[in-house]
Design a protein around this motif. Structure first.
Motif, PDB file in Angstrom:
ATOM      1  N   LYS A  74     -34.496  50.277  47.153  1.00  0.00           N
ATOM      2  CA  LYS A  74     -34.217  49.997  45.741  1.00  0.00           C
ATOM      3  C   LYS A  74     -33.518  48.661  45.538  1.00  0.00           C
ATOM      4  CE  LYS A  74     -32.766  53.512  42.985  1.00  0.00           C
ATOM      5  NZ  LYS A  74     -31.863  54.602  42.568  1.00  0.00           N
ATOM      6  N   CYS A  75     -32.643  48.319  46.456  1.00  0.00           N
ATOM      7  CA  CYS A  75     -31.778  47.149  46.254  1.00  0.00           C
ATOM      8  C   CYS A  75     -32.610  45.891  46.051  1.00  0.00           C
ATOM      9  CB  CYS A  75     -30.851  46.977  47.441  1.00  0.00           C
ATOM     10  SG  CYS A  75     -29.889  45.464  47.367  1.00  0.00           S
ATOM     11  N   LEU A  76     -32.224  45.111  45.065  1.00  0.00           N
ATOM     12  CA  LEU A  76     -32.961  43.892  44.735  1.00  0.00           C
ATOM     13  C   LEU A  76     -32.416  42.671  45.468  1.00  0.00           C
ATOM     14  CD1 LEU A  76     -32.982  44.586  40.907  1.00  0.00           C
ATOM     15  CD2 LEU A  76     -35.042  44.492  42.306  1.00  0.00           C
ATOM     16  N   SER A  77     -31.371  42.864  46.260  1.00  0.00           N
ATOM     17  CA  SER A  77     -30.686  41.730  46.903  1.00  0.00           C
ATOM     18  C   SER A  77     -30.298  40.659  45.896  1.00  0.00           C
ATOM     19  CB  SER A  77     -31.562  41.071  47.971  1.00  0.00           C
ATOM     20  OG  SER A  77     -31.773  41.934  49.030  1.00  0.00           O
ATOM     21  N   CYS A  78     -29.913  41.109  44.717  1.00  0.00           N
ATOM     22  CA  CYS A  78     -29.602  40.119  43.687  1.00  0.00           C
ATOM     23  C   CYS A  78     -28.188  39.598  43.832  1.00  0.00           C
ATOM     24  CB  CYS A  78     -29.828  40.703  42.305  1.00  0.00           C
ATOM     25  SG  CYS A  78     -28.648  41.982  41.848  1.00  0.00           S
ATOM     26  N   GLY A  79     -27.349  40.345  44.547  1.00  0.00           N
ATOM     27  CA  GLY A  79     -26.002  39.859  44.802  1.00  0.00           C
ATOM     28  C   GLY A  79     -25.022  40.082  43.660  1.00  0.00           C
ATOM     29  N   GLN A  80     -25.476  40.655  42.563  1.00  0.00           N
ATOM     30  CA  GLN A  80     -24.568  40.855  41.427  1.00  0.00           C
ATOM     31  C   GLN A  80     -23.339  41.661  41.804  1.00  0.00           C
ATOM     32  OE1 GLN A  80     -25.731  41.714  37.368  1.00  0.00           O
ATOM     33  NE2 GLN A  80     -27.789  42.070  38.126  1.00  0.00           N
TER      34      GLN A  80
HETATM   35  S1  SF4 Z   1     -26.232  44.713  42.464  1.00  0.00           S
HETATM   36 FE1  SF4 Z   1     -26.017  44.824  44.676  1.00  0.00          FE
HETATM   37  S2  SF4 Z   1     -26.764  46.825  45.254  1.00  0.00           S
HETATM   38 FE2  SF4 Z   1     -27.515  46.408  43.186  1.00  0.00          FE
HETATM   39  S3  SF4 Z   1     -29.519  45.503  43.472  1.00  0.00           S
HETATM   40 FE3  SF4 Z   1     -28.080  43.806  43.365  1.00  0.00          FE
HETATM   41  S4  SF4 Z   1     -27.518  43.417  45.520  1.00  0.00           S
HETATM   42 FE4  SF4 Z   1     -28.491  45.431  45.449  1.00  0.00          FE
END
Ligand code: SF4
Ligand SMILES: Cc1cc2nc3c(=O)[nH]c(=O)nc-3n(C[C@H](O)[C@H](O)[C@H](O)COP(=O)(O)OP(=O)(O)OC[C@H]3O[C@@H](n4cnc5c(N)ncnc54)[C@H](O)[C@@H]3O)c2cc1C
Ligand code: SF4
Ligand code: SF4
Lengths: 262, 340, 300, 428
Positions: B229-235
């Motif tokens: 699921k994780c998007l690796s968006c780093g938020q």
């Molecule tokens: S906020 Fe963190 S855990 Fe959620 S998708 Fe982005 S990197 Fe993955």
């Protein structure tokens, strides 16, 4: 260390000329830029262009005719370093989204009818690395002044440029924007390479992906998420494919195939 | 030292602290709650549960210059940080800063952090938990240290905790606004307030036993499911008050061999973060990276310091588009199943 | 009771742990195709006397405009006033480092890391096992033990390289073979020169030639590529060495060297301050590492 | 047969070349070839939502990015029955003024001027004309800044959307823009003087037909619902097809336009011919001083026309900024229907730009985009041919002919990447 100023060429192929324009948009640094480098060829900016050995060739635009392909290969041969500037050169750009009705041939026929255009044979746009080795990518539609100048300054100094490798979301959080995707609306930030400063989310608008795909992207999760939020698959495809060229198209195809199997 | 202040005097007091430094407080503009520069109390929104980015941004900005360099060497860029008074910081964020203090001020003191910390006064404020707050589970719903002043809103008046000499100096700017006279009613009021606050939490999680559960669940398929699921968006890393990782890059001036050495927030959720020579990556899979993050927050830190590196602020709950957060991950690990 | 205010004084700014000092490259030559040797001295000579380190420690090396990266110290503290490194060309910084000539300056800060536990190793037999670039930190230890020969017991040095051309410090180590006070065993996987006079085969083959070992009284120190650990570790355990007397150095990405940037974290340990030297026992508890180079069939 | 080639036409955005074919002493043909590859953008946006279309079509051309966006917004809003709030209208006008200053300063000083002064590039002029080059960069930077403040970015800003803006410009930014505009007026006046002092060769002169939008309220401007033709006619933009009649030629990936079987010209010169009398301020004074009959025949006057227009734009920015600042931010206007059609017409710096859309159930069914350069190409070739013929009959050297051909092509400020955007005219 004193270094010789590098011999530079700037070339444009199929695209909007936005990246070359962004170079000319470096109004405050333009004079220094022309001083610190020896610009041998830059057709959009000057007419005394000398083709020959180059240290760095900046190439804008995708390749979509035989003639361009020939020229691209010829530039590669005489350039030590080839740098793709802009999303078209790096990923193919909008013209490589592989969307629209019918295959490329059909789309072409719809536009040009059966007229034979004699100047060169055309084909579906491809990024330059489909044909030649590319040493570095400075993506963006168009490239960001700051990112471009930082990279050039490093090249002039004999150093390796550094560009952000993470997605737009990171810069988006630095700008303290509430997440659009979290709110259930489309945003391409997680799939898109940073570098723009998350301009669009900072205006309350979704990132449409103009920096092209980031290195490590999870298309399948974003696809599923958007579907859950009520977007129809066709619209998701059209939203995600605008700038990512063949790479994103392939990833989406994988997602669809997996979905079909499951 | 605990003092009492009339609520209507807060505005006057905050006007006077501007003498010490620029005033910052939580504001709400176009739907975004942030700590921003304000001129007076009237511009602040003290009801908002949390800001998008915690106050760590003042002590440790997302990107800043560490050094200017030229051929002869590196000169630190210190001293140009403005003095600031941050008002309206919630207990969880003060706990976050305490964790940052441990990291940046102990062995090898980080002068950049230290300078900003020194020039920043923390004026805490009590808060009303929303449906994402979980500081009660992390034991960070109240603070005993780390602030210069702390204002507890008891409806009719403020109880003001004085936490440092600098905090006391602020009081002395307007001593007439504060009284030392606390009576029985004040204590009763405060007890009532704590009881009321405890009853407000809607997110109920239990973090006891987490270290063991993490140890047991190291190889659990739950991690792979989360990784998908994780998007690796780093938020999550950017908004977390205890995330401190950074990257460093040298920038060069055009046509010169001088420039700056800059530092910017990095995230262990990124593939590049753990990449080493030869293309080997210690945490190539998203699941590996998620596991590192959560292990650090809920297992390793507890092992080292006896408390989690999660302060229960709810920011990961409020930002992760795919609902990976302290609540869902700890629950998934306990129940060995990822919620919908 | 309460934490007082933070006060940053002049001295602490002076001690900015991130500030590189300038060092001058005094010698530089290739060791192999892609590894260079560098010897550097501080531009400010009084720095040289202040700079104290232990074998196994590393420094952060900066090239202005390019960046910074960790490198093991290859020289020994018993020969002060300079530092030596062997650097392999793998990416941006190291490529630029290859272009920096003698007499030019570099930024250096450190030393960092725990280094080898020399106080515990004193009086013990020492067995050093190096593979490839692993010789970089181990040379520091080897030279240190040789310089303080009387403080240590038996000294064995095992070194494997892929080919003679790829063996770091080849001539230096070949000369050591003449010495009586250590057992220096060298091997190459493959001889591409036809002039190699020593052993051929993987480094574990050398164990056959080390003779009797007083295992409880021996410290083994290993550094090399991940595959090497996979074969060497079980061997050492079989020889009866206690797991806390088997030492290894780990490598991680690092941006600060002082436990702040987070990159080198392995669970709750920071390679930069808790390592880079770890005992085999430590490593066996790092779940992230097991199965990635270091395997442990001996645990059960 | 002999060919005179200008291989890569330097200093135009995009990739084109000129080929002159000579048969003995006679000029057989002059063609402006466009090597820029085909992109089929109109086909690609088919099936997209209107909002998605707006992300793609500005990428047809970086230098007229906002014109494309605005023209598309006009067409789409008509199709969807959206009435934009007044503040959105005014902000759009402001952004167009910014684009005009940016693009005209780039073209006049940096691309066209070096020809007249005998330099290979503006940078090469630095030693002798430092002030003018710096003036140009100042104006260009300012134009870019206005674009960034309104549209979000210098190029391809996503901020202007259907029914309004993502975020309206901040008052402080508008105030800064206003002050700076006043400061720069002298630079623009100097630009007019400079371009008025140049000698425009007569080789290319011939009677011409001009088209531009008719700005509303009898004022000068860059958007409108009707098209003015210099023969006195006025046609609704919805009838754009009658005006432009696109066709394919074999030597180019760009399509061509003819009006009543004749070539025509769009751009600053056309705007001056059609609406020059409506100018006000210093721009009006300078226009009166320099306008004459040769403008009606000589495409090179486009350079001077652009300079005057840049001055006008600059003089109008403060007012526009004030008006925007004086209003509260309105909500974004929503579509009132999901099926419909509409045509938007705006004046890009290089001429009239049409965006025609047909929308079915909220998705784009037909997109038709006619760019200014596509409309100009036939006239460019006509004037180039005249130039070549006249110069060769005077026995001019090839090099000189080549330069003059380039000057004619360049005067049109052709944006070649924009001309190769493709249009479906014949629906098959
Ligand atoms: S906020 Fe963190 S855990 Fe959620 S998708 Fe982005 S990197 Fe993955
Ligand atoms: C404690 C320690 C001691 C070291 N000692 C030596 C030594 O003596 N000699 C030597 O040649 N190298 C040594 N290294 C490795 C050295 O730090 C890396 O090779 C170097 O950082 C690569 O930098 P680069 O800019 O050239 O590579 P980059 O351009 O940054 O990257 C090239 C490749 O190297 C990887 N990389 C980046 N940083 C590191 C890192 N810290 N460790 C490993 N790989 C990395 C990248 O992920 C990438 O795959 C040591 C590392 C550590 C942690
Ligand atoms: S708004 Fe978009 S870019 Fe910003 S964090 Fe959310 S998904 Fe990422
Ligand atoms: S936010 Fe996305 S679409 Fe907008 S500029 Fe950045 S990369 Fe491009």
């Amino acid at each position: 260390m004193t270094r010789q100023s590098p011999k530079v060429g700037v070339y444009g192929f199929t695209g909007c000329a936005g990246d070359q324009l962004m170079i000319l948009n470096c109004e405050d640094q333009l004079v220094d830029l022309f001083g610190a480098t020896e610009i041998r060829s830059f057709v959009m900016a000057k007419s005394d262009n000398h083709e020959g050995e180059l240290d760095v060739a900046f190439i804008e635009g995708s390749i979509s005719t035989e003639e361009q392909l020939k020229k691209l290969k010829e530039i590669r041969e005489r350039a030590k370093v080839v740098i793709a500037i802009g999303t078209c050169a790096s990923h193919g750009g909008p013209q490589a989204m592989k969307l629209g009705e019918g295959g490329w041939e059909e789309r072409y026929r719809k536009v040009y009818g059966n007229a034979k255009i004699t100047i060169s044979k055309a084909f579906e746009a491809q990024p330059i690395d489909a044909f030649v080795k590319v040493d570095m990518y400075i993506p963006g539609c168009p490239i960001d002044k700051g990112e471009f100048l930082a990279a050039v300054s490093k090249l002039v100094a004999g150093r390796h440029p550094y560009l952000y490798k993470f997605p737009v979301c990171t810069e988006c959080k630095w700008k303290e924007n509430p997440c659009i995707l979290y709110a259930g609306k489309f945003c391409g930030g997680p799939l898109t390479k940073a570098g723009c400063g998350a301009v669009c989310p900072s205006y309350g608008l979704p990132c449409v992906g103009c920096w092209g795909p980031t290195d490590d992207l999870n298309v399948s999760s974003e696809y599923k998420l958007l579907k859950e939020k009520g977007y129809n698959p066709d619209e998701i495809l059209r939203k995600l494919r605008k700038f990512g060229g063949a790479k994103v198209a392939q990833l989406l195809k994988d997602v669809e195939n997996k979905g079909a199997k499951a | 030292m605990i003092l009492k202040m009339k609520k209507e005097d807060l505005s006057t007091f905050l006007d006077s602290v501007k003498e010490w430094g620029e005033l910052r407080g939580p504001t709400k503009k176009e739907g975004r709650v942030t700590y921003s520069r304000v001129d007076s109390l009237s511009q602040m929104d003290l009801k908002a549960a949390r800001t998008i980015i915690p106050p760590k941004k003042f002590l440790y900005p997302p990107r800043f210059t560490m050094f200017d360099y030229d051929q002869d060497g590196y000169t630190e860029r210190l001293g140009d940080v403005p003095k600031r008074v941050l008002f309206g910081i919630h207990p969880c964020d003060i706990h976050g800063i305490l964790i940052m203090d441990k990291l940046f001020l102990e062995t090898y003191k980080d002068p950049y952090y230290a300078e900003r910390r020194e020039k920043t006064l923390l004026l805490g404020h009590s808060c009303i938990p929303d449906d994402k707050c979980m500081c009660i589970a992390t034991n960070t719903d109240f603070v005993a240290e780390g602030f210069d002043l702390f204002f507890s809103d008891l409806k009719m008046f403020y109880l003001v905790w004085v936490g440092s000499t600098k905090g006391h100096d602020l009081i002395r700017l307007k001593p007439e606004l504060f009284s030392r006279e606390l009576d029985k009613n004040d204590i009763l009021n405060y007890t009532e307030y704590r009881k009321w606050k405890n009853s407000q939490f809607k997110t109920k999680i239990d973090l006891t036993g987490m270290p063991d559960i993490f140890e047991l669940g190291y190889g659990s398929p739950v991690w792979d499911q989360l990784g998908d699921k994780c998007l690796s968006c780093g938020q999550c890393t950017m908004v977390c008050p205890t995330c401190n990782c950074y990257n460093v890059v040298d920038e060069v001036e055009l046509g010169a061999l001088e420039g700056t050495r800059d530092r910017f927030w990095d995230s262990c959720m990124f593939r590049e973060y753990s990449l080493v020579a030869g293309g080997h990556n210690f945490r190539d899979k998203r699941s590996d990276r998620l596991r590192l993050w959560y292990t650090h927050k809920l297992q390793a830190f507890i092992g080292e310091f006896g408390k989690p590196a999660c302060v229960g602020c709810g920011r990961c709950v409020e930002t992760c588009p795919v609902e990976i957060n302290v609540v869902t991950v700890s629950t998934a690990l306990k129940e060995q199943e990822v919620g919908k | 009771m309460k934490k007082l205010c933070v006060v940053l004084d002049e001295r602490e700014v002076q001690d900015n742990p991130y500030r590189p000092d300038m060092w001058r490259i005094v010698r530089r030559y290739p060791l192999t195709n892609d590894v260079n040797f560098y010897q550097a001295r501080p531009v400010e000579m009084e720095e040289a006397l202040k700079f104290n380190y232990k074998p196994g420690q590393f420094v952060m090396v900066s090239i202005p405009g390019e960046g910074e990266a960790p490198f093991s110290i290859s020289s020994t503290p018993s020969r002060p006033g300079m530092l030596e490194f062997c650097i392999r060309k793998t990416g941006s910084l190291t490529e630029t480092l290859f272009e920096v000539k003698e007499n030019h300056t570099l930024g250096v800060r450190g030393p960092y890391g725990n280094g080898f536990p020399m106080d515990k190793m004193v009086g013990k037999d020492i067995m050093i096992i190096a593979g490839g670039l692993g010789a970089a930190p181990l040379r520091s230890l080897l030279l240190y033990v040789l310089d303080n020969r009387d403080q240590f017991g038996k000294l064995t040095y095992l070194h494997g390289a892929r080919t003679p051309g790829e063996m770091l410090f080849r001539e230096e180590f070949i000369q050591l073979k003449e010495r009586e006070d250590l057992n220096c065993l060298l091997t190459v996987d493959k001889d591409d020169t036809d002039k190699w006079q020593f052993r051929q085969g993987v480094v574990t083959e050398l164990f056959k030639h080390v003779g009797p070992i007083d295992s409880k009284n021996t410290f083994a120190v290993v550094c090399g590529p991940p595959v090497m650990y996979r074969f060497v570790m079980p061997h050492l355990v079989r020889l009866g060495l206690p797991k806390h007397q088997i030492l290894m150095t780990l490598e991680r990405r690092m941006k600060c060297g002082v436990g702040k940037c987070g990159h080198c974290a392995i669970e709750y340990l920071y390679t930069c301050i808790d390592g880079p030297v770890f005992t085999y026992w430590d490593v066996l508890h790092m779940k992230e590492i097991i199965g990635r180079g270091v395997s442990d069939k001996t645990v059960a | 047969m002999r060919e005179l080639n200008v291989e890569a036409l330097a200093r135009v955005e995009g990739d084109g070349g000129i080929t002159v074919t000579l048969d003995g002493k006679k000029v057989k043909s002059v063609t402006l070839d466009i090597h820029e590859g085909p992109r089929l953008i109109e086909q690609l946006v088919k099936g997209m939502t209107p909002a998605d279309d707006l992300n793609v079509i500005p990428r047809i051309c970086a230098i007229c990015t906002l014109s494309h966006r605005y023209s598309a917004i006009r067409g789409l809003e008509k199709a969807l029955g959206i009435t934009p709030p007044e503040k959105a209208q005014l902000t759009r006008e402001l952004m167009m003024l910014g684009e005009n200053v940016e693009s005209n300063s780039l073209h006049t000083f940096l691309l066209a001027l070096p020809d007249f002064l005998g330099y290979p590039s503006a940078i090469a002029m630095l030693n002798d004309y430092a002030d003018d080059v710096k003036r140009a960069l100042r104006l260009k930077k300012y134009g870019n800044h206005v674009m960034a403040v309104t549209s979000g970015r210098i190029v391809h800003g996503e901020n202007p959307v259907l029914g309004g803006f993502g975020k309206y410009p901040a008052r402080k930014a508008l105030e800064e823009i206003k002050l700076k505009a006043h400061e720069l007026v002298p630079d623009a006046v100097r630009a007019v003087e400079l371009f008025a002092s140049l000698e425009y060769p007569t080789y290319s002169e011939a009677d011409m037909m001009f088209m531009s939008v008719n700005a509303p309220k009898k004022s000068f401007g860059f958007a409108g619902d009707n098209i003015l033709i210099s023969n006195g006619k006025e046609v609704s933009a919805e009838d754009y097809k009658k005006l432009t009649n696109e066709r394919v030629v074999t030597h180019s990936f760009a399509k061509r336009s003819l009006y009543q079987d004749g070539t025509f010209t769009v751009g600053a010169n056309a705007r001056m011919v059609n609406m020059g009398k409506r100018l006000d301020g210093q721009a009006a004074d300078l226009f009166k001083e320099h306008y004459n009959d040769r403008w009606l025949k000589n495409p090179l006057y486009n350079n001077l026309a652009q300079a005057i227009e840049m001055l006008w734009s600059l003089e109008h920015i403060p007012d526009a900024a004030d008006q925007v600042a004086s209003m509260e931010d309105p909500a974004t206007a929503e579509p009132t229907r999901q099926t419909g059609s509409g045509t938007g017409a705006v004046e890009a710096p290089r001429g009239t730009l049409y965006h025609h859309y047909e929308i079915k159930d909220g998705l784009i069914d037909v997109a038709d985009i006619i760019t200014p350069t596509a409309q100009n190409l036939d006239d460019i070739e006509r004037h180039m041919k005249l130039t070549a013929e006249r110069m060769l009959s005077e026995g001019k050297k090839d090099d000189e002919v080549r330069l003059h051909l380039e000057m004619v092509a360049r005067a049109y400020d052709p944006c070649i990447s924009c001309a190769t955007h493709l249009v479906t005219l014949k629906r098959i």
